[in-house]
Every structure is written in C-alpha cells, then in structure tokens.
Write a protein that holds these residues in place. Structure first.
Motif, PDB file in Angstrom:
ATOM      1  N   ASN A 287       0.930  -1.307  -0.122  1.00 51.77           N
ATOM      2  CA  ASN A 287      -0.104  -0.101  -0.005  1.00 51.77           C
ATOM      3  C   ASN A 287       0.941   1.247   0.144  1.00 51.77           C
ATOM      4  N   ASP A 288       1.979   1.009  -0.569  1.00 52.41           N
ATOM      5  CA  ASP A 288       2.755   2.503  -0.826  1.00 52.41           C
ATOM      6  C   ASP A 288       3.151   3.171   0.387  1.00 52.41           C
ATOM      7  N   LEU A 289       3.384   2.570   1.496  1.00 48.14           N
ATOM      8  CA  LEU A 289       3.785   3.244   2.888  1.00 48.14           C
ATOM      9  C   LEU A 289       2.478   4.125   3.472  1.00 48.14           C
ATOM     10  N   ASP A 290       1.231   3.639   3.118  1.00 48.04           N
ATOM     11  CA  ASP A 290      -0.033   4.602   3.412  1.00 48.04           C
ATOM     12  C   ASP A 290       0.002   4.387   4.963  1.00 48.04           C
ATOM     13  N   PHE A 291       0.692   5.223   5.780  1.00 43.84           N
ATOM     14  CA  PHE A 291       0.675   5.228   7.126  1.00 43.84           C
ATOM     15  C   PHE A 291      -0.542   5.686   7.756  1.00 43.84           C
TER      16      PHE A 291
ATOM     17  N   ALA B  65       9.546  -6.607  -1.176  1.00 41.32           N
ATOM     18  CA  ALA B  65       9.092  -5.648  -2.061  1.00 41.32           C
ATOM     19  C   ALA B  65       9.185  -6.096  -3.472  1.00 41.32           C
ATOM     20  N   ASP B  66      10.244  -6.696  -3.801  1.00 40.78           N
ATOM     21  CA  ASP B  66      10.538  -7.276  -5.298  1.00 40.78           C
ATOM     22  C   ASP B  66       9.293  -8.393  -5.564  1.00 40.78           C
ATOM     23  N   PHE B  67       9.174  -9.126  -4.482  1.00 44.08           N
ATOM     24  CA  PHE B  67       8.278 -10.172  -4.615  1.00 44.08           C
ATOM     25  C   PHE B  67       6.885  -9.768  -4.888  1.00 44.08           C
ATOM     26  N   LEU B  68       6.552  -8.590  -4.144  1.00 35.72           N
ATOM     27  CA  LEU B  68       5.189  -7.810  -4.351  1.00 35.72           C
ATOM     28  C   LEU B  68       5.134  -6.911  -5.634  1.00 35.72           C
ATOM     29  N   GLY B  69       6.325  -6.828  -6.237  1.00 32.55           N
ATOM     30  CA  GLY B  69       6.330  -6.117  -7.511  1.00 32.55           C
ATOM     31  C   GLY B  69       6.301  -4.819  -7.194  1.00 32.55           C
ATOM     32  N   LYS B  70       6.843  -4.243  -6.169  1.00 33.92           N
ATOM     33  CA  LYS B  70       7.012  -2.894  -5.675  1.00 33.92           C
ATOM     34  C   LYS B  70       8.576  -2.610  -5.789  1.00 33.92           C
TER      35      LYS B  70
END
Length: 334
Positions: A82-86, A241-246
């Motif tokens: 979720n792109d670090l949506d804190f 992150a690589d595994f999740l495509g991010k």
C-alpha cells in the motif's frame, strides 16, 4: 495427505490428556487431528467452508505457525503493498489484514448465550464471511497448515508469504501468548512437552514449516525467516517488495524499517493487539493475573529461550530440530 479433503481423527495418549486438561476452556471444548494437524473440535464445523473458500489471484496470504513473527510480517507486507500509507495503516491490522482462521478456533456460542454484554466485531464472529465480502486486493493471515488451506490456492496462485522462526523461541513465545489470550493453565515444561510431542493447536511444527519451505522456489511463494528480519530487516523489506512487484527507494526502506522497529510496533495501537487483550480484560474472559502481567508483544528478540528453558530441554529441542531439518537445507542460526 490429500489436499482436497479433510480427514478427522481423535487425539489419544498422555499428551492428549494434558492438552485437554490445560487447554480446554470456555472457548474450546476439545481437540482433534485434521489431516494430521491438531485443531479445536469446533474447527470440524468449518472445515469444508475453509476448503471451499474463494481465493482470488490478487490475494496476498501471510502464513505461519503461531508466534513466529506473523504480525511483524503482516505489517511489512501491507505497508509495502500500500505504498507506505501510514494514515490508512491506523486501521487495526486485524481489520485490514483479517485472520481467516479466527472463527474456526474459538467457540463463543455458549458465552454469548449467557453474556449479552459481550460484543465481538464481525471479523471475529464470522471471519470467513468477512473475508468473502472484503474488497480486492485482500490481505489474509492464516496459521492453517498446508493440508487445511483452501483448494483454490493451488489453481489461482495468490501471493503466499511464509514466515518461520526457530522452534525454541517459538515455543517460549507461544507459551506466553497461550497464557495471555487462550487460557492455558499448565506449566512451561508441560507446554514444551506438548510442543515437542506435536500436540499443540496447528502442530506438528516441523511439517507446518517444511510444507512451505519445499515450495519456496515456486513463483508465488516467498519464505522469510524471523531471524533474518532481526539481523537485516532492510534486506528482507527489499526482497519482499520485489516479490510484491513494488520498488522502494533507500529512503522509503529506511522509513519502513523504523516503522517496523520493535519499539514502534509495541507502541502502535493498530498492530499491538492490545484491543484484543482489553476485550479479555473487560469481560473477565481470561485469568486476571495473566492479563495484568502480559502483553501481546513481549521482546522481539532471538534467543529468548535461554532465560527460560533448562539445559536438558534446550538439548532436546536441538536434537529434535536437527533430526527434522536433516537434508532439507533449512537452518536457524541460534
């Protein structure tokens, strides 16, 4: 073991007697083996619902044996995806990353029939239905061993992240968790015997771990070790992150590393499960002394067993580990 169906067997022997004596309470009336794994008797009512659970190809599962770094891994996975949506991460983790197993583990019917004052949220009372209606992409937590997971995992190939931890620290953490949240009344040594004897809920421990370890090279599987997260969390974040495509910049990796630090997690009300502890405290569902002295997140370290296990017990765990991991290529540096 047939992955497509669930076969139940009764539990017998001294360890079964110990499990039933010290782990049967208001929420659990007994235990059975389901496809070889130990589960509460109540699970039998939901086995086919779990097997028939609709898995989506864009789901992300975090799988684990209890107390191996599950919550830590969940928060890492959710924040990366979720792109670090804190800000959005302030929603309790159990709501944004529901626990598929929950309803199958705790029978609240008798309690609710006599205690109308007790209120449980939907993700607790009907975790399967809650997830069925959850919008995509879903993030799903489970402790189910491989043979009990939904059939569609094989064909729809969701992301599967498994986190493992050395057996000794897992046992110590599971013991404290069980006293705090599941009403365990036995001694630590008795708990160790149950652990070594593959007679705790979700056991056997090593088959749980190795079923996922053997699938680690499949493209939709990622195997993570708790000890690696302690040693080099930024590296594990990048791999995940690589595994999740991010793609995460060094700056974002540093920010997430701080967010995932033990002190940050322990003091973060959205992930520290103190609301769950508070339910037990509010309604006097678990021994008051355990609630007062315990917390969901205890130490977050490697080697915690050294202060609690006898030398003889450590030796038994080491021999057991060596026997089960021989020839697998899996090891834990503790």
């Amino acid at each position: 073991m047939n992955f497509d169906r669930v076969v139940f067997q009764g539990l017998q022997g001294p360890l079964s007697d110990s499990l039933h004596k010290d782990f049967t309470n208001l929420f659990r009336k007994g235990y059975v083996r389901a496809n070889g794994g130990v589960m509460p008797e109540y699970f039998q009512e939901f086995a086919e619902d779990i097997k028939n659970f609709n898995v989506r190809s864009d789901d992300a599962f975090v799988c684990s044996f209890p107390k191996t770094g599950t919550t830590w891994t969940q928060e890492m996975v959710w924040c990366i995806a979720n792109d670090l949506d804190f800000e959005a991460a302030k929603v309790p983790l159990q709501v944004r990353f529901p626990f598929l197993d929950h309803t199958t583990l705790f029978d609240y019917e008798d309690l609710l029939s006599t205690r109308p004052d007790v209120v449980f949220p939907p993700h607790v009372l009907d975790s399967i239905g809650f997830l069925d209606n959850f919008p995509s992409p879903r993030f799903i937590k489970t402790h189910f061993p491989w043979p009990l997971l939904p059939r569609q995992i094989v064909e729809n190939k969701p992301k599967m992240i498994y986190v493992a931890r050395n057996a000794k620290d897992t046992c110590v953490s599971y013991y404290h968790h069980s006293r705090l949240l599941e009403g365990y009344r036995g001694s630590f040594d008795d708990f160790c015997e149950l652990f070594l004897g593959d007679s705790l809920c979700f056991a056997p421990f090593w088959s749980h771990v190795l079923e996922f370890w053997h699938r680690r090279n499949e493209p939709n599987f990622l195997f993570v070790k708790y000890e690696d997260m302690i040693k080099d969390l930024p590296s594990v974040i990048r791999t995940t992150a690589d595994f999740l495509g991010k793609k995460l910049s060094d700056e974002k990796v540093a920010i997430l590393t701080e967010h995932l630090s033990f002190n940050s997690m322990k003091n973060n009300p959205s992930v520290n499960y103190e609301d769950v502890v508070e339910i037990n405290r509010k309604y006097n569902l678990i021994d008051k002394k355990e609630i007062e002295k315990g917390s969901f997140m205890r130490k977050g370290s490697v080697g915690d067993f050294k202060g609690q296990m006898s030398k003889d017990m450590v030796s038994r765990f080491d021999d057991w580990t060596e026997k089960n991991l021989k020839g697998t290529g899996l090891s834990f540096n503790v």
